[in-house]
Design a protein around this motif. Sequence first.
Motif, short mmCIF file in Angstrom:
data_model
loop_
_atom_site.label_atom_id
_atom_site.label_comp_id
_atom_site.label_asym_id
_atom_site.label_seq_id
_atom_site.Cartn_x
_atom_site.Cartn_y
_atom_site.Cartn_z
N ARG A 197 0.66 -0.99 -0.02
CA ARG A 197 0.28 -0.20 0.00
C ARG A 197 1.04 1.22 0.37
N ASP A 198 2.35 1.50 1.18
CA ASP A 198 2.80 2.68 0.40
C ASP A 198 3.32 2.78 -0.50
N LEU A 199 3.89 1.72 -1.19
CA LEU A 199 4.56 1.95 -2.25
C LEU A 199 3.77 1.97 -3.46
N GLU A 200 2.65 1.65 -3.59
CA GLU A 200 1.44 2.15 -4.41
C GLU A 200 0.84 3.53 -4.22
N GLU A 201 0.88 4.42 -2.53
CA GLU A 201 0.98 5.47 -2.88
C GLU A 201 1.90 6.38 -3.63
N ARG A 202 2.95 5.75 -3.19
CA ARG A 202 4.68 6.38 -3.62
C ARG A 202 4.48 6.60 -4.64
N LEU A 203 4.33 5.37 -5.45
CA LEU A 203 4.18 5.04 -6.85
C LEU A 203 3.21 6.41 -7.69
N ALA A 204 2.20 6.60 -7.17
CA ALA A 204 1.30 7.28 -8.00
C ALA A 204 1.37 9.07 -7.56
N ARG A 205 2.34 9.22 -6.66
CA ARG A 205 2.62 10.11 -5.80
C ARG A 205 3.60 11.22 -7.15
N ALA A 206 4.51 9.41 -7.22
CA ALA A 206 5.86 9.62 -8.44
C ALA A 206 5.35 10.18 -9.55
N ILE A 207 4.16 9.21 -9.90
CA ILE A 207 3.63 9.79 -11.90
C ILE A 207 2.98 10.57 -11.37
N GLU A 208 2.04 11.48 -10.63
CA GLU A 208 1.37 12.78 -10.89
C GLU A 208 2.81 13.71 -10.67
N GLN A 209 3.79 14.19 -9.90
CA GLN A 209 4.70 14.92 -9.84
C GLN A 209 5.87 14.32 -11.30
N ALA A 210 5.24 13.02 -11.91
CA ALA A 210 6.55 13.20 -13.51
C ALA A 210 5.87 13.97 -14.41
N GLU A 211 3.86 13.83 -14.17
CA GLU A 211 2.85 14.56 -14.74
C GLU A 211 3.21 16.25 -14.76
N GLN A 212 3.44 16.55 -13.78
CA GLN A 212 3.08 17.74 -13.79
C GLN A 212 4.69 18.00 -14.17
N GLY A 213 5.63 17.50 -13.90
CA GLY A 213 6.88 17.60 -14.38
C GLY A 213 6.53 17.79 -16.29
N ARG A 214 6.20 17.34 -16.79
CA ARG A 214 6.00 16.79 -18.14
C ARG A 214 5.10 18.21 -18.65
N ILE A 215 4.15 18.25 -17.79
CA ILE A 215 2.88 19.98 -18.43
C ILE A 215 4.22 20.51 -18.39
N GLU A 216 5.04 21.15 -16.74
CA GLU A 216 5.60 22.36 -17.01
C GLU A 216 6.25 22.49 -18.20
N LEU A 217 7.38 21.48 -18.07
CA LEU A 217 8.21 21.55 -19.61
C LEU A 217 7.53 21.57 -21.09
N ALA A 218 6.71 21.21 -21.04
CA ALA A 218 5.40 21.36 -22.40
C ALA A 218 5.63 23.43 -22.39
N GLU A 219 4.99 23.64 -21.60
CA GLU A 219 4.33 24.88 -21.44
C GLU A 219 5.36 26.00 -21.77
N ALA A 220 7.13 25.47 -20.49
CA ALA A 220 8.45 25.82 -21.41
C ALA A 220 8.80 26.39 -22.27
#
Length: 64
Positions: A30-53
């Motif tokens: 459960r802990d690893l799934e939560e950490r993975l979900a947060r990492a995926i969310e952060q990666a997606e946010q980074g992808r969006i910010e990079l595309a905007e830049a």
Amino acid sequence: MQEDTFEVVMRGYNRRQVHDYMMRTRNQIRDLEERLARAIEQAEQGRIELAEARRRMVETPAEL
């Protein structure tokens, strides 16, 4: 994860040890799934910010 061993008791393994192991394993999963979900969310946010830049960089004329 650590490698657990169980005491051999009459007719199989100690049920309490097996139950405790299963609960620890479920909690770790459960802990690893939560950490993975947060990492995926952060990666997606980074992808969006990079595309905007990149978009802003293309739209803004270079200053010399």
